[in-house]
Design a protein around this motif. Structure first.
Motif, PDB file in Angstrom:
ATOM      1  N   ARG A 109     -60.316 -10.824 -84.534  1.00 19.64           N
ATOM      2  CA  ARG A 109     -60.677  -9.762 -85.468  1.00 19.64           C
ATOM      3  C   ARG A 109     -60.236 -10.060 -86.900  1.00 19.64           C
ATOM      4  N   THR A 110     -59.331 -11.004 -87.067  1.00 14.95           N
ATOM      5  CA  THR A 110     -58.746 -11.213 -88.400  1.00 14.95           C
ATOM      6  C   THR A 110     -59.013 -12.589 -89.003  1.00 14.95           C
ATOM      7  N   GLU A 149     -55.527 -10.442 -74.834  1.00 10.23           N
ATOM      8  CA  GLU A 149     -55.264  -9.450 -75.877  1.00 10.23           C
ATOM      9  C   GLU A 149     -54.919 -10.139 -77.199  1.00 10.23           C
ATOM     10  N   ALA A 150     -54.090 -11.188 -77.121  1.00 12.34           N
ATOM     11  CA  ALA A 150     -53.728 -11.916 -78.337  1.00 12.34           C
ATOM     12  C   ALA A 150     -54.953 -12.557 -78.966  1.00 12.34           C
ATOM     13  N   SER A 153     -58.049 -11.597 -78.709  1.00 10.07           N
ATOM     14  CA  SER A 153     -58.899 -10.556 -79.296  1.00 10.07           C
ATOM     15  C   SER A 153     -58.370 -10.124 -80.656  1.00 10.07           C
ATOM     16  N   ASP A 154     -57.029  -9.980 -80.770  1.00 13.31           N
ATOM     17  CA  ASP A 154     -56.440  -9.617 -82.062  1.00 13.31           C
ATOM     18  C   ASP A 154     -56.699 -10.697 -83.107  1.00 13.31           C
ATOM     19  N   ARG A 192     -48.907 -14.135 -89.282  1.00 16.91           N
ATOM     20  CA  ARG A 192     -49.846 -13.598 -88.296  1.00 16.91           C
ATOM     21  C   ARG A 192     -49.137 -13.330 -86.975  1.00 16.91           C
ATOM     22  N   ASN A 252     -47.241 -10.100 -86.664  1.00 19.79           N
ATOM     23  CA  ASN A 252     -48.068  -8.900 -86.540  1.00 19.79           C
ATOM     24  C   ASN A 252     -48.488  -8.622 -85.101  1.00 19.79           C
ATOM     25  N   LEU A 253     -48.270  -9.588 -84.220  1.00 20.96           N
ATOM     26  CA  LEU A 253     -48.589  -9.394 -82.809  1.00 20.96           C
ATOM     27  C   LEU A 253     -47.387  -8.792 -82.088  1.00 20.96           C
ATOM     28  N   SER A 303     -60.085 -19.812 -81.846  1.00 24.15           N
ATOM     29  CA  SER A 303     -59.113 -18.806 -82.263  1.00 24.15           C
ATOM     30  C   SER A 303     -57.737 -19.431 -82.483  1.00 24.15           C
ATOM     31  N   GLN A 328     -47.496 -10.458 -76.449  1.00 23.34           N
ATOM     32  CA  GLN A 328     -48.639 -11.292 -76.806  1.00 23.34           C
ATOM     33  C   GLN A 328     -48.202 -12.517 -77.600  1.00 23.34           C
ATOM     34  N   ARG A 329     -47.240 -12.306 -78.506  1.00 22.65           N
ATOM     35  CA  ARG A 329     -46.723 -13.412 -79.312  1.00 22.65           C
ATOM     36  C   ARG A 329     -46.112 -14.489 -78.419  1.00 22.65           C
TER      37      ARG A 329
END
Length: 255
Positions: free
Chosen positions: A134-135, A127-128, A130-131, A85, A88-89, A249, A93-94
């Motif tokens: 979503r998953t 932003e992180a 929010s990503d 995961r 993918n950021l 999250s 953000q990571r």
């Protein structure tokens, strides 16, 4: 310079660098460069005061100097879901997610480590999150005997897209609900009706299926002072919806 303390911090730095870059060989090359720079130009007083932060500062300075390595080669080695995961950021953000959620740095310290402004750190963290939201939809069990708090928790996690499988006011109810609908996350109070313990309920749920847990309590010292199941997160009452959303999250992302 206290080399012993730096050495003790290296396993944690290797973990951070591997999660940041996705490959241990790239991570170790980055650490070598960071240590070289730290030994030559590091601030001895700052290192003694906070060796972990200074190592992270050196790591991110080396990353800026060296640039990003190429993409990780395919591997048959098992990669924890959180690692996949993370990759993918986007890197900014990571980085912020790791510094705030894994290293537990303050926004001010994360800003110093990355040389980003505090507002940029907060923006990237948002932003992180929010990503992540979503998953990572999942089923959540709430263990809470105060109906108003349970109602608020239900509304907050439902807003994130999660499904609340039930609300338990006691240890027995919690075990019944967990057996019926295996949750992907548990939100639990410490002290339940009839003298039950949320910690004991979560520990018994863990016996059948390791599940991330978030304890929501007005008495955090009671949790920190006793043996407790892992992995757990802690939120102190009174809480804000933002605190619940962020911690849910993070717990699901790193489960």
């Amino acid at each position: 310079m206290d080399m012993g303390e730096l050495t003790r911090q290296l396993p944690y730095l290797r973990r951070h660098a591997r999660m940041l870059l996705g490959r241990q060989d790239h991570a170790d090359l980055l650490i070598e460069e960071a240590l070289r720079e730290l030994l030559v130009a590091g601030d001895s007083l700052a290192i003694r005061r906070d060796p972990r932060r200074e190592l992270l500062k050196a790591l991110y300075a080396a990353l800026r100097d060296l640039g990003l390595p190429g993409p990780a080669a395919p591997s048959t080695e098992f990669r924890p879901p959180a690692d996949a995961r993370l990759q993918n950021l986007p890197l900014p953000q990571r980085s912020v997610l790791l510094l705030l959620a894994v290293e537990r740095l303050s926004v001010a310290d994360a800003s110093e480590v990355t040389r980003l402004s505090g507002s940029d750190v907060l923006r990237l963290a948002h932003e992180a999150q929010s990503d992540v939201e979503r998953t990572l939809e999942t089923d959540i069990l709430i263990i809470e005997d105060e109906w108003a708090i349970a109602r608020d928790l239900r509304h907050i996690v439902s807003d994130l897209g999660h499904r609340v499988t039930g609300v338990a006011a006691s240890r027995e109810q919690a075990l019944e609900l967990a057996a019926r609908d295996a949750p992907g996350l548990v939100l639990a109070d410490l002290n339940l009706s009839d003298g039950d313990s949320g910690v004991d309920a979560v520990r018994e749920i863990f016996r059948d299926r390791p599940t991330p847990a978030i304890f929501v309590t007005a008495f955090p010292e009671r949790l920190l002072a006793r043996a407790r199941p892992e992995p757990i997160y802690l939120i102190t009452k009174p809480f804000s919806p933002a605190m619940i959303k962020s911690t849910v999250s993070q717990a699901l992302f790193f489960a």
